[in-house]
Write a protein that holds these residues in place. Sequence first.
Motif, PDB file in Angstrom:
ATOM      1  N   LEU A  33       0.830  -1.197   0.000  1.00  0.00           N
ATOM      2  CA  LEU A  33       0.000   0.000   0.000  1.00  0.00           C
ATOM      3  C   LEU A  33       0.873   1.259   0.000  1.00  0.00           C
ATOM      4  CD1 LEU A  33      -3.035   0.605   0.082  1.00  0.00           C
ATOM      5  CD2 LEU A  33      -2.844   0.856   2.554  1.00  0.00           C
ATOM      6  N   TRP A  34       1.889   1.246   0.834  1.00  0.00           N
ATOM      7  CA  TRP A  34       2.823   2.369   0.936  1.00  0.00           C
ATOM      8  C   TRP A  34       3.541   2.608  -0.389  1.00  0.00           C
ATOM      9  CZ3 TRP A  34       4.226   6.527   3.431  1.00  0.00           C
ATOM     10  CH2 TRP A  34       5.534   6.982   3.368  1.00  0.00           C
ATOM     11  N   SER A  39       6.704   7.050  -6.080  1.00  0.00           N
ATOM     12  CA  SER A  39       7.409   6.829  -7.332  1.00  0.00           C
ATOM     13  C   SER A  39       8.662   6.062  -6.940  1.00  0.00           C
ATOM     14  CB  SER A  39       7.774   8.165  -7.969  1.00  0.00           C
ATOM     15  OG  SER A  39       8.825   7.968  -8.877  1.00  0.00           O
ATOM     16  N   TYR A  40       8.728   4.799  -7.324  1.00  0.00           N
ATOM     17  CA  TYR A  40       9.774   3.940  -6.788  1.00  0.00           C
ATOM     18  C   TYR A  40      10.191   2.985  -7.898  1.00  0.00           C
ATOM     19  CZ  TYR A  40      11.977   0.617  -3.499  1.00  0.00           C
ATOM     20  OH  TYR A  40      12.851  -0.211  -2.831  1.00  0.00           O
ATOM     21  N   GLU A  48      12.936   7.712  -4.292  1.00  0.00           N
ATOM     22  CA  GLU A  48      11.528   7.486  -3.988  1.00  0.00           C
ATOM     23  C   GLU A  48      10.894   8.785  -3.499  1.00  0.00           C
ATOM     24  OE1 GLU A  48      13.875   5.483  -2.003  1.00  0.00           O
ATOM     25  OE2 GLU A  48      14.050   4.218  -3.776  1.00  0.00           O
ATOM     26  N   GLN A  49       9.677   9.023  -3.960  1.00  0.00           N
ATOM     27  CA  GLN A  49       8.935  10.144  -3.409  1.00  0.00           C
ATOM     28  C   GLN A  49       7.442   9.909  -3.515  1.00  0.00           C
ATOM     29  OE1 GLN A  49       9.148  13.744  -5.612  1.00  0.00           O
ATOM     30  NE2 GLN A  49       9.573  12.735  -7.534  1.00  0.00           N
ATOM     31  N   PHE A  50       6.704  10.589  -2.637  1.00  0.00           N
ATOM     32  CA  PHE A  50       5.262  10.427  -2.586  1.00  0.00           C
ATOM     33  C   PHE A  50       4.621  11.075  -3.803  1.00  0.00           C
ATOM     34  CE2 PHE A  50       0.988  11.644  -1.263  1.00  0.00           C
ATOM     35  CZ  PHE A  50       0.541  10.445  -0.718  1.00  0.00           C
ATOM     36  N   GLY A 260       6.478   0.995  -7.733  1.00  0.00           N
ATOM     37  CA  GLY A 260       5.287   1.786  -7.435  1.00  0.00           C
ATOM     38  C   GLY A 260       4.086   1.348  -8.252  1.00  0.00           C
ATOM     39  N   GLY A 261       4.262   1.287  -9.568  1.00  0.00           N
ATOM     40  CA  GLY A 261       3.158   0.898 -10.439  1.00  0.00           C
ATOM     41  C   GLY A 261       2.685  -0.508 -10.143  1.00  0.00           C
TER      42      GLY A 261
END
Lengths: 289, 276
Positions: A33-34, A39-40, A48-50, A260-261
Amino acid sequence: MATRHQKTLARLMVAPSVLLLLGWMIVPLAMTLWFSFQSYNLLSPGMEQFIGWTNYKYFLSDPAFWTAMQNTLLLVGGVLVITVGGGILLALLLDQPMFGQGVVRILVIAPFFIMPTVSALVWKNMFMNPVNGLFAWLAKAVGAQPIDFLAQYPLLSIILIVAWQWLPFATLILLTALQSLDSEQMEAAEMDGAGTWAKFTHLILPHLSRAITVVILIETIFLLSVFAEILVTTNGGPGYQSTNLTYLVYSQALLQFDVGGASAGGIIAVILANIVAIFLMRMIGKTLE
Amino acid sequence: MARKVTNSRRWTFTILAWGVALLIFFPILWTILTSFKSEADAIASPPKFLFFDWTTENYAEVQSRSPYFRHFMNSVIISVGSTLLGLLIAIPAAWSMAFQPAKRTKDLLMWMLSTKMMPAAGVLIPMYLLFRSWGLLDTRLGITVVLMLINLPIITWMLYTYFREIPSEILEAARMDGASLMKEILHVLTPMAVPGIASTLLLNVILAWNEAFWTLNLTTSRAAPLTTFIASYSSPEGLFYAKLSAASTMAIAPILILGWFSQKQLVRGLTFGAVK
């Protein structure tokens, strides 16, 4: 009567398995979920960033996702139809008087014990291969053009392979249920002049309903995450023609390194599975009372 | 049941059922036959069914090309290890749920079952990343623990359905005689539960042996069980049907034999006691 001491002890004995399963459920799921809001990418660590809902928007607007959704449903539905339908017919046949019933049972149940990678590779190479496969030889023997199954009908081919693995399971369970049918009831129905079809719809099918429910439940659990069969036969292709949701998440994460995706896809898969699970648990809750 | 069966009816069903059964079994039979052919015979057209030069060279070849035996042992260690570990955790839990049921026991069991429904895709990424940072990727320990967690709900459920059939009066009688809980479990419950525990063990070894999502994703070579090893044949080099068949035959033979022994328990175990 259980004493207070025993009750505490009983709780302590359940605790390890509950805690382990709880951890197994919650920790990775929370991480997925996190990640799904980040973006990872594994290729650019430390970046990485939100990014909010971007991964979800990206995933849901990707045509590959809808193809994978459709393939997942077709795969589960197709295999269920073949195995439950075929399983009922086979169970009825195996329940008849015959010679060597034990051996027949052993032969029929065998595919269930074959590991998925083996059965997929055997079907892919020795049966479905358009040059050296047995099907190609059969086609040529009757003068037809051999079919390249996994290239022309990838999803259907995978459905057939998976159905071959699960047909024995459905058959065995339905046969077991069939054998517990009261023979006196059958005889009474026959005396009353009930035909074969009437016996089937009014006596046999209702008797089997619980077993059928169980077969659907168990198979759905496993069929939603079919993976090995796709990996070793088509790699999800051609294009996305045989990609299911599980395989899409795998390829997004471990082949394209887009954590992320892929995580957004994983969360969507979990939500879908939960929708299916709620229906199934209701169904099974009713029949298991 | 004294229904009269005419002989012709019996023969009709015999022929029909054997025909269907052989058709279903044929891919396995074909794999076993092919494993004894030369590579040229394996792709011969028309196919050679029984009249070819039988050879065992493929079996030797598979072992010399890759450490087949190591993958085989990995499969044994991982499947048996994860099952034993699961039993260790599940036996006390199932015991307590069967004999000291609380109000929520049934819900708890349903919840355990529901954890099986979580799609592996939803937890693959964190598991992969955690395993990578803990150095557990491609280790037998890591994959054993994961397979134990996967099968824990089934193990608990199966044991629960077996334990529930043990009459609790016997346990109470033992308790009256002053047996401690440990003694009760060791001397009264265990002997009666052995058949149930044994079939749980058998079924879960089979499930773990054939598990092909986590083994494919979390192992590559050192800890790779047969599922992963066989998958390496998906990118073939040259003629390989006979070798693929030999490797496959060795991978499925032990579990096929175990499976045939366990078919009765299989129904019960996989349906969580709903169909017996």
